[in-house]
Scaffold this active site. Structure first.
Site, mmCIF file in Angstrom:
data_model
loop_
_atom_site.group_PDB
_atom_site.id
_atom_site.type_symbol
_atom_site.label_atom_id
_atom_site.label_comp_id
_atom_site.label_asym_id
_atom_site.label_seq_id
_atom_site.Cartn_x
_atom_site.Cartn_y
_atom_site.Cartn_z
ATOM 1 N N VAL A 1 0.960 -1.177 -0.186
ATOM 2 C CA VAL A 1 0.258 -0.008 0.087
ATOM 3 C C VAL A 1 0.889 1.333 0.028
ATOM 4 O O VAL A 1 0.524 2.122 -0.764
ATOM 5 C CB VAL A 1 -1.024 0.253 1.103
ATOM 6 C CG1 VAL A 1 -1.668 1.364 0.953
ATOM 7 C CG2 VAL A 1 -1.702 -1.249 1.105
ATOM 8 N N PRO B 1 11.939 1.350 8.012
ATOM 9 C CA PRO B 1 13.329 0.708 8.166
ATOM 10 C C PRO B 1 13.477 -0.135 6.980
ATOM 11 O O PRO B 1 12.512 -0.552 6.344
ATOM 12 C CB PRO B 1 13.118 -0.384 9.466
ATOM 13 C CG PRO B 1 11.975 -0.057 9.954
ATOM 14 C CD PRO B 1 10.963 0.853 9.025
ATOM 15 N N GLY C 1 11.851 -3.453 6.050
ATOM 16 C CA GLY C 1 10.407 -3.595 5.813
ATOM 17 C C GLY C 1 10.112 -2.969 4.364
ATOM 18 O O GLY C 1 9.032 -2.827 3.863
ATOM 19 N N ASP D 1 -6.885 1.833 5.057
ATOM 20 C CA ASP D 1 -7.800 0.856 5.433
ATOM 21 C C ASP D 1 -8.530 1.066 6.674
ATOM 22 O O ASP D 1 -9.610 0.326 7.197
ATOM 23 C CB ASP D 1 -7.232 -0.507 5.541
ATOM 24 C CG ASP D 1 -7.726 -1.697 4.712
ATOM 25 O OD1 ASP D 1 -8.771 -1.243 3.947
ATOM 26 O OD2 ASP D 1 -7.323 -2.816 4.931
#
Ligand SMILES: C[S@@+](CC[C@H](N)C(=O)[O-])C[C@H]1O[C@@H](n2cnc3c(N)ncnc32)[C@H](O)[C@@H]1O
Length: 492
Positions: free
Chosen positions: A34, A54, A57, A118
């Site tokens: 996303v 980071p 990720g 979301d």
């Protein structure tokens, strides 16, 4: 007033706007799928993106964008409150609902618009299902209720759009820009909008798509009268114009016309350069300013035309236009044309304008300098414009600047000689202006009327008597005025 007159309010919607975030600071928190799609959207809107995530990720695409320097700033750690400093919008896309809520609260405290992926309650704005084609953006919102459905609806709409709509929009954009250029006044905004709307309504998309620079130029000729012609007429006229231009180009390539801008000097044939004299001898047509005395052409046999007499700013432009037309016609017939000017063509002679004009018409202009009255007139009056201990600088000005006004004069400087062309009609005004600028009232001045010609007159004055001397001595044009301590340099 009845309720039928005005629409019912259907509350519960969002305010649909196109948010211009070009060069605004957008903070994107997260590094997953996303977050990646948020980065793409923000990049397409030219935002400056700060990405907090980071390294471990980060999706590969984000690593690539960072490497390509498409991301303005990457912060290699988890989000911290200090990241909100200077930020205009926050897009949070992390899987941690508690941290997401904290981010949302921090943004709202700081009045930074935020979208938490979301979680509709934590969104100040939603992303919409979007279709993009060049400048066209279509967005569908279900206000957070059915995002998948929004994409289905978007695809249906996009599938039904006519082909080439983006080109049509680009063309309309170009036309709009042109209309603003041609008629920029804010008082014309209604006319501009109305004309543009009529074009969009009356022309098919297929036709709008074909509007290129050339057709826009043709179409603009209808704007002034607020006419909206058929596309076929514009197409036909543009085609014809191109044919005419090509035809002219073909003629151009076979002709040998030549144009020379020549400085005639102050009016004494012996003060003309040899080059200028030779040029006159080679001419088929001489178009001369009226200040050039007839003696200059005494040995010339070709056709000579004098500039039409017209006074006033508009009229003088009319005269200029007429002269240019004469020259162009002769050039197109392959003739050698001399454009003759008194003194030097580039000193208060509109020589530069003429060079530009003929260059724009595809002609190379040769220029032959002349002795300017600005220097020959002082010499005729025995005035050295620079002289040790009296003058180490010369200022040459005109009495008839833009719109006939005096130009802005600098403060008096005792080491400067001031030479004023076209001063006769402005002597009084000039005198006042000079006094205002600190010129001493008794500063020596001299008018040189018809300098370097048999009828030459040299008439002395001072700064305070300029107007009076012009009147009493009936000084007429052409005359040059010289002011400064150097005026008496050789008489004492
Ligand atoms: C339109 S300007 C042209 C100047 C010209 N390009 C030059 O370099 O001499 C005309 C002015 O030139 C000056 N001028 C031209 N011929 C002159 C002459 N023979 N004696 C004195 N002044 C002259 C006058 O001030 C006249 O009003």
């Amino acid at each position: 007033m009845s309720s039928e007159e005005y629409p019912n309010i259907r509350s519960g919607g969002s305010l649909l706007l196109a948010w211009r975030i070009k060069n605004k600071n957008v903070l994107i928190v997260g590094g997953g799928e996303v977050a990646t799609s948020r980065v793409i959207k923000a990049l397409e809107a030219d935002a400056l993106i700060t990405l907090v995530c980071p390294e471990k990720g980060l999706k590969d695409e984000l690593k690539y964008r960072i490497q390509q320097k498409q991301i303005y700033k990457w912060i290699n750690r988890e989000f911290e409150v200090s990241d909100l400093e200077g930020i205009d919008m926050v897009l949070s896309a992390i899987d941690d609902p508690i941290r997401s809520e904290e981010i949302c609260v921090m943004c709202r405290e700081r009045k930074i618009p935020v979208n938490v992926a979301d979680i509709p309650l934590m969104c100040d704005f939603y992303f919409m299902a979007e279709h993009r084609d060049g400048p066209l953006q279509i967005a569908v919102s279900t206000n957070g209720q059915g995002p998948k459905l929004a994409t289905i609806i978007r695809d249906r709409i996009a599938g039904n759009l006519p082909k080439g709509i983006a080109e049509a929009i680009k063309s309309v954009g170009l036309l709009r820009q042109k209309v603003r250029q041609v008629d920029p006044s804010h008082t014309s905004s209604k006319k501009r909008m109305n004309w543009m709307s009529r074009i969009c309504e009356q022309w098919a998309l297929e036709e709008l798509k074909q509007l290129d620079e050339e057709k826009i130029t043709t179409l603009m000729t209808f704007y002034e009268n607020n006419d909206v012609p058929n596309f076929s007429l514009i197409k036909e006229r543009t085609l014809q114009k191109n044919l005419d231009e090509n035809f002219e180009k073909q003629i151009d390539s076979t002709k040998k016309g030549r144009i020379i801008l020549v400085g005639a000097g102050p009016g004494d044939p012996e003060l003309m350069t040899i080059k200028a004299t030779k040029a006159l001898m080679s001419a088929d047509l001489i178009v001369s300013d009226r200040l050039v005395p007839p003696v200059i052409f005494s040995n010339i046999t070709c056709e000579i035309r004098l500039a039409p007499v017209k006074s006033g700013e508009d009229k003088s432009q009319e005269s200029q236009n007429e002269i240019q037309t004469w020259c162009l016609d002769a050039l197109n017939e392959g003739k050698t044309v001399i454009r003759l000017k008194v003194g030097d063509p580039f000193l208060f002679g509109r020589g530069g304008e003429e060079v530009t004009y003929f260059r724009e018409k595809g002609w190379n202009v040769e220029v032959i300098p002349g002795i300017s009255s600005a220097l020959s007139a002082p010499m005729a009056a025995d005035v050295p414009v620079t002289h040790r201990n009296l003058s180490d600088q010369v200022l040459i000005i005109t009495g008839q600047g833009t719109k006939g006004r005096l130009p802005e004069l600098p403060k008096y400087h005792e080491m400067r000689t001031t030479v004023v062309l076209m001063s006769v009609g402005k002597a009084n005004e000039l005198s006042k202006e000079l006094l205002d600028k600190g010129y001493p009232e008794h500063l020596p001045s001299v008018f040189v009327e018809n300098g370097n010609r048999p009828e030459e007159r040299i008439i002395s004055a001072t700064v305070s008597t300029l107007g009076e001397v012009v009147e009493k001595q009936h000084i007429v044009s052409p005359a040059t005025l010289i002011i400064g301590r150097s005026v008496n340099a050789l008489t004492n």
